[in-house]
Design a protein around this motif. Sequence first.
Motif, mmCIF file in Angstrom:
data_model
loop_
_atom_site.group_PDB
_atom_site.id
_atom_site.type_symbol
_atom_site.label_atom_id
_atom_site.label_comp_id
_atom_site.label_asym_id
_atom_site.label_seq_id
_atom_site.Cartn_x
_atom_site.Cartn_y
_atom_site.Cartn_z
ATOM 1 N N GLU A 5 0.840 -1.205 0.000
ATOM 2 C CA GLU A 5 0.000 0.000 0.000
ATOM 3 C C GLU A 5 0.874 1.253 0.000
ATOM 4 N N LYS A 8 2.406 1.700 -3.472
ATOM 5 C CA LYS A 8 1.356 2.176 -4.388
ATOM 6 C C LYS A 8 1.071 3.657 -4.134
ATOM 7 N N GLU A 9 1.048 4.034 -2.871
ATOM 8 C CA GLU A 9 0.831 5.440 -2.516
ATOM 9 C C GLU A 9 1.948 6.319 -3.084
ATOM 10 N N HIS A 12 1.225 6.839 -6.794
ATOM 11 C CA HIS A 12 0.142 7.806 -7.000
ATOM 12 C C HIS A 12 0.603 9.232 -6.699
ATOM 13 N N LEU A 24 0.768 4.959 -14.039
ATOM 14 C CA LEU A 24 1.481 4.416 -12.885
ATOM 15 C C LEU A 24 2.596 3.475 -13.341
#
Length: 192
Positions: A5, A8-9, A12, A24
């Motif tokens: 997570e 992924k953050e 982004h 991405l």
Amino acid sequence: MNIFELLKEDLHAAKNQDPAATSLFEVALVYSGVHALWSHRLAHAMWQKPHLRGPARLISQATKALTGVSIHPGATIGRRLFIDHGTGIVVGETAEVGDDVLMYQGVTLGGRALSKTKRHPTIGNHVMLGSGAKVLGPVIVGEHSAIGANAVVVRDVPPRSVAVGLPAISRSKDPGATVDPREDFIDPALLT
């Protein structure tokens, strides 16, 4: 938050802050600032275990050679840091970087002392560090502030301020607000 997570953050954050980013996948594949950040996250986790400090430094050095970004494994980095055009970034061991920080190329978060104390800056949340900015010593850059390109910051920057120049002078971002000009250090005539 698990590691996937967090990664992924980071993707982004880069895509949202860089208008040139198209996907991405592109960010994950070619953004050296993201690669340096991911490498730092691994090296920093290793740094917390004294027997892994040597390998953590090796990862840091390899990352510097590959990306041009030098982040000491002891530095504390918050969430959603975006390093744009990472080349020439230097972040010292005791530096602390908050959440949602934007850092352009050539930024140095460096020290001014050789003692084994807190000798690097603390950068608050939602701060923008312009190209070539140097923030030196155990200064604090307040939240929602901006450091201009090539500014040299050697004094604390209040929250919601803009610091520019050499040495940097802080001005409030809020209309009508005042920031302590530190008359002992700055010619008040420069503030008009």
